[in-house]
Scaffold this motif. Structure first.
Motif, PDB file in Angstrom:
ATOM      1  N   GLY A   9      38.641  41.802  36.357  1.00 21.39           N
ATOM      2  CA  GLY A   9      39.605  40.746  37.171  1.00 21.39           C
ATOM      3  C   GLY A   9      39.158  39.356  36.773  1.00 21.39           C
ATOM      4  N   ASP A  53      37.504  52.263  45.205  1.00 16.19           N
ATOM      5  CA  ASP A  53      37.819  50.795  45.592  1.00 16.19           C
ATOM      6  C   ASP A  53      37.563  50.632  47.210  1.00 16.19           C
ATOM      7  OD1 ASP A  53      38.266  48.293  45.057  1.00 16.19           O
ATOM      8  OD2 ASP A  53      40.802  48.759  45.365  1.00 16.19           O
ATOM      9  N   TYR A 106      36.839  46.112  43.959  1.00 19.02           N
ATOM     10  CA  TYR A 106      37.253  44.809  43.581  1.00 19.02           C
ATOM     11  C   TYR A 106      36.244  43.834  44.594  1.00 19.02           C
ATOM     12  CZ  TYR A 106      41.031  45.743  40.258  1.00 19.02           C
ATOM     13  OH  TYR A 106      41.680  46.202  38.957  1.00 19.02           O
TER      14      TYR A 106
END
Length: 365
Positions: free
Chosen positions: A205, A237, A245
């Motif tokens: 990211g 996740d 994330y």
């Protein structure tokens, strides 16, 4: 760009005056070797929507385009797993080989020994590298083979429903609530210890950091090992995962801000003197590292190992260029191979004549 065309030739008896018509044609954007971005793309991804691996593929496309890498000189290598599907999604005109599970390093070694002119990009996963392929990973790192070795690290086996991989952190949980009771393998620490000459960690990211690291890795002559945290949106996740994330964003500990200036561009950076460390790559490219942690030096192997240990103990991920040894001899140089790719040499140069064999046999009687 303006293109001009003449009107049709007039028929007999008509005025022979003609007009010039201006048409507008958009100028194609190309890189330094004259190629458009689309040449660096591959097939349409079949990975889950939002998968971090897709972001990594996009950064590879960007880096190769901006560096002016010739796709026809690239060989893409992978093993088995979600990550190993990634090479299908970038550099569609490059050579590619999908190897047996965990055996990508052997195939890459053979390809580069046969043709030293190739640029090798290997994509693996934390399972493909840390489990069945750990032995091959060990020997690839210690040989310092000239290859960009990317681990798309999500801490689970995404292809087989999310079981823990060897990089899963102690105490992390699966989607079903099972807790991991084994310590993780730190592939960055292992690579540094074994002899890789370029070791970095990033997050899928973090577009800016990953792009700079990939450009530097492509210019490095030796093993460039990149551990890229790449959350599995389907199985890993969730709250309780240390590869999600949210966790990666909250526990990312950048070591420096990275600027990369390739050898073919003018060197211009806006960092203040004294706050930046310059690292010259073997081809004349420059890495500029604006230190975020006081006194961190990526040329210091022991300091790199210490930082990895300290951040791991805090439950954080040290990201950035962790260790680099830009002038270390790579495996091809150590073997003292001829400049011409072995695969192109005629039989007369690679097969000793019978007289040489007879001389050897006489010497051992």
């Amino acid at each position: 760009m303006l293109a001009f065309r003449a009107a049709p030739v007039p028929a007999p008896g008509e005025s022979r005056d003609y007009v010039t018509v201006a048409t507008s044609e958009p100028r194609k954007k190309v890189n330094r070797i004259g190629l458009e971005t689309k040449i660096y793309r591959g097939g349409k991804t079949t990975l889950c929507a939002g998968c971090g691996h897709n972001a990594i593929s996009e950064r590879i496309i960007d880096a190769c385009y901006e560096m002016g890498v010739n796709p026809e000189r690239v060989i893409k290598l992978s093993g088995i797993g979600c990550s190993s599907k990634s090479p299908a999604y970038f550099l569609g005109t490059s050579h590619g080989f999908n190897a047996v599970h965990g055996r990508m390093p052997s195939v890459g070694t053979g390809a580069l020994l046969a043709n030293r002119k190739l640029i090798a990009i290997g994509v693996s996963g934390d399972g493909d590298t840390g489990a069945i392929g750990i032995g091959q990973f060990v020997h690839l790192m210690r040989r310092n083979l000239p290859i960009v070795y990317i681990i798309e690290d999500n801490g689970c086996y995404g292809l087989t429903k999310g079981q823990f991989s060897p990089t899963a952190d102690f105490g992390s949980k699966t989607k079903t609530g099972v807790m991991n009771d084994l310590p993780p393998i730190d592939t960055c620490a292992l690579a540094i210890e074994l002899g890789a000459s370029f070791v970095a960690r990033s997050f899928s990211g973090d577009k800016k950091q990953l792009a700079a690291i990939l450009k530097a890795a492509l210019s490095h002559r030796g093993t460039s090992m990149l551990d890229v945290l790449s959350p599995c949106v389907t199985f890993n996740d969730h709250e309780g995962s240390t590869k999600s994330y949210a966790y990666a964003k909250d526990h990312n500990d950048p070591l420096e801000e990275i600027s990369f200036v390739p050898y073919f561009e003018d060197i211009s950076v806006d960092y203040e003197p004294g706050s930046t460390q310059e690292v010259e790559m073997h081809d004349g490219s420059k890495l500029y590292l604006k230190k975020l942690e006081d006194g961190y030096n990526p040329l210091d192997k022991m300091q790199a190992m210490r930082v990895l240990d300290e951040t791991r103990n805090r439950g954080e991920f040290a990201t950035g260029l962790i260790y680099v040894e830009p002038k270390k001899a790579d495996f091809i140089d150590v073997l003292n191979l001829v400049d011409d790719p072995l695969a192109t040499l005629p039989e007369t140069r690679v097969r000793p004549p019978k007289s040489v064999l007879s001389e050897i046999m006489e010497g051992v009687r």
